[in-house]
Design a protein around this motif. Structure first.
Motif, PDB file in Angstrom:
ATOM      1  N   VAL A 121       0.857  -1.171   0.000  1.00  0.00           N
ATOM      2  CA  VAL A 121       0.000   0.000   0.000  1.00  0.00           C
ATOM      3  C   VAL A 121       0.900   1.230   0.000  1.00  0.00           C
ATOM      4  N   SER A 122       0.514   2.242  -0.787  1.00  0.00           N
ATOM      5  CA  SER A 122       1.318   3.452  -0.918  1.00  0.00           C
ATOM      6  C   SER A 122       0.419   4.676  -0.841  1.00  0.00           C
ATOM      7  N   ASP A 123       0.948   5.744  -0.253  1.00  0.00           N
ATOM      8  CA  ASP A 123       0.232   7.018  -0.246  1.00  0.00           C
ATOM      9  C   ASP A 123       0.807   7.985  -1.262  1.00  0.00           C
ATOM     10  N   GLY A 124       1.665   7.493  -2.128  1.00  0.00           N
ATOM     11  CA  GLY A 124       2.306   8.321  -3.147  1.00  0.00           C
ATOM     12  C   GLY A 124       3.678   8.801  -2.740  1.00  0.00           C
ATOM     13  N   LYS A 125       3.950   8.800  -1.443  1.00  0.00           N
ATOM     14  CA  LYS A 125       5.258   9.217  -0.941  1.00  0.00           C
ATOM     15  C   LYS A 125       5.975   8.063  -0.251  1.00  0.00           C
ATOM     16  N   ARG A 126       5.238   7.371   0.580  1.00  0.00           N
ATOM     17  CA  ARG A 126       5.791   6.207   1.281  1.00  0.00           C
ATOM     18  C   ARG A 126       4.981   4.978   0.910  1.00  0.00           C
TER      19      ARG A 126
END
Length: 394
Positions: A121-126
């Motif tokens: 799972v990614s939040d776009g940064k991490r």
């Protein structure tokens, strides 16, 4: 043993997935989150051993197959036999190279890599990426995943659903944007939950309060229901009369349905301890739903779980198959001549005949209920006259 047979309820009188207790906070905490109770500890279940794997005498289903050929062959591909699989063996995971899902800024992927599946799972940064350890549910309805993160077991926040051939929120999670990357990953599972879930989806997964997943037999095998087989095999080879094996068929109808099947599929006793009896989620708890049927007699073997379902076979889904089960109690109308009809009275058929039909009984009297978020309709085992538009009866 549980005292379900002694409960007196002021109610008109719980296996699938198949006998389905899958899906998170519905899989791991059995439907209502951490406050809910799982099955009773293994110490209270005579078909489960509290000894370590080797000391207990587990031998595996193949050893049972040497004598019980027919049962082993028919059960091998049944849903319960595949209630839990390792990521390496999961048929769903093996057949999907890439699964994706997105909610708000969070993107999910399950990528197949050799005999592994990586859940990320990614939040776009991490991002957090961990291997899937186990899949819960054989995939008829769906499949939820158990991961390991920071030394703890986690239940995946998203699950696979066959109706979508893709991912969606695991049942029990709010359909909202998570507040952090860690929350988006899933939910840490307590030891008690872990013992409970593996205990119902696998064989010999623990003894006492200790996990033994290295020796665990994935899925509900012969010894999950009958206990360790080593002493039984020795007794049979020696020609002794004492079988040294647990036989659920010797239990009373109420014990069989509520204590035995209900230990995983949820008994009356367990559901009554839930807030609001679990609400519509209790449609999955067949022993409870059956018990609350109008006129249900817990002492009648015609109304036990095994009266309709052979535990050694795959669940029958053709509705006509169950007509004979209904007619074991209910009278039928038969032609006695060209101008006459009469109710066929038989001493073992004490329930009145249906005035509408004697075919496809379950389509009217055990309706399918759409469980929100499950992408599947569940057969409600509360036998009744189901009228269109009526509220779901708890």
């Amino acid at each position: 043993m549980l005292a379900t047979g002694k409960i007196q309820l002021g109610v008109a009188s719980i296996f699938t997935l198949g006998a389905i207790l899958w899906f998170g906070q519905g899989l791991l905490s059995r439907g209502q989150g951490p406050a809910m109770q799982g099955p009773p500890p293994a110490t209270t279940l005579p078909w489960r051993s509290n000894k370590p794997f080797k000391e207990a005498g587990y031998v595996g289903g193949e050893a049972c197959a040497e004598c019980h050929v027919r049962e082993f062959k028919s059960y091998h591909d049944a849903a319960m036999a595949r209630a839990l699989q390792t990521a390496a063996d999961s048929l769903i995971l093996k057949s999907h190279a890439r699964l994706t899902f997105r909610v708000g800024p969070y993107s999910y992927e399950i990528i197949r890599d050799g005999d592994r599946s990586i859940y990320s799972v990614s939040d776009g940064k991490r991002s957090i990426a961990v291997p899937i350890l186990y899949s819960f549910g054989q995939g008829k309805a769906g499949q939820t995943y158990v991961l390991e993160y920071k030394g703890a077991f986690y239940e995946s926040r998203v699950s696979y659903y066959r109706a979508l051939d893709g991912l969606d929120f695991t049942i029990g999670y709010p359909r909202t944007v998570p507040s952090s990357l860690e929350e988006a990953l899933g939910r840490a599972i307590s030891l008690d939950e872990t013992l409970s879930c593996f205990g119902c989806h696998a064989t010999a997964s623990s003894f006492g309060k200790r996990l033994q997943l290295e020796q665990m037999i994935p899925g509900v095998s012969c010894e999950a229901c009958h206990g360790p087989g080593r002493d039984h095999i020795a007794a049979m080879e020696a020609g002794r009369e004492e079988t040294r094996i647990f036989n659920p068929g010797k239990m009373s109808p109420d014990e069989l349905s509520q204590e035995f099947c209900g230990s995983c599929h949820r008994s009356v006793e367990q559901v009554l301890n839930m807030p609001q009896q679990g609400g519509i989620n209790n449609v999955r708890f067949q022993p409870y739903r059956l018990f609350t049927s109008r006129g249900h007699d817990p002492t009648d073997p015609r109304l036990s779980c095994v009266a309709c379902h052979n535990p050694h076979e795959h669940l029958r889904e053709d509705v006509a198959y169950y007509d004979a089960k209904c007619l074991a109690c209910h009278q039928t109308k038969v032609e006695l001549g060209p101008a006459a009809r009469k109710v066929a009275l038989a001493k073992d058929r004490t329930a009145k005949a249906c005035p509408i039909s004697d075919r496809n009984c379950v389509t009217c009297h055990m309706p399918k209920v759409d469980l929100p978020g499950a992408h599947l309709k569940f057969t409600d085992h509360r036998i009744r006259i189901a009228r269109p538009g009526e509220p779901y009866p708890n």
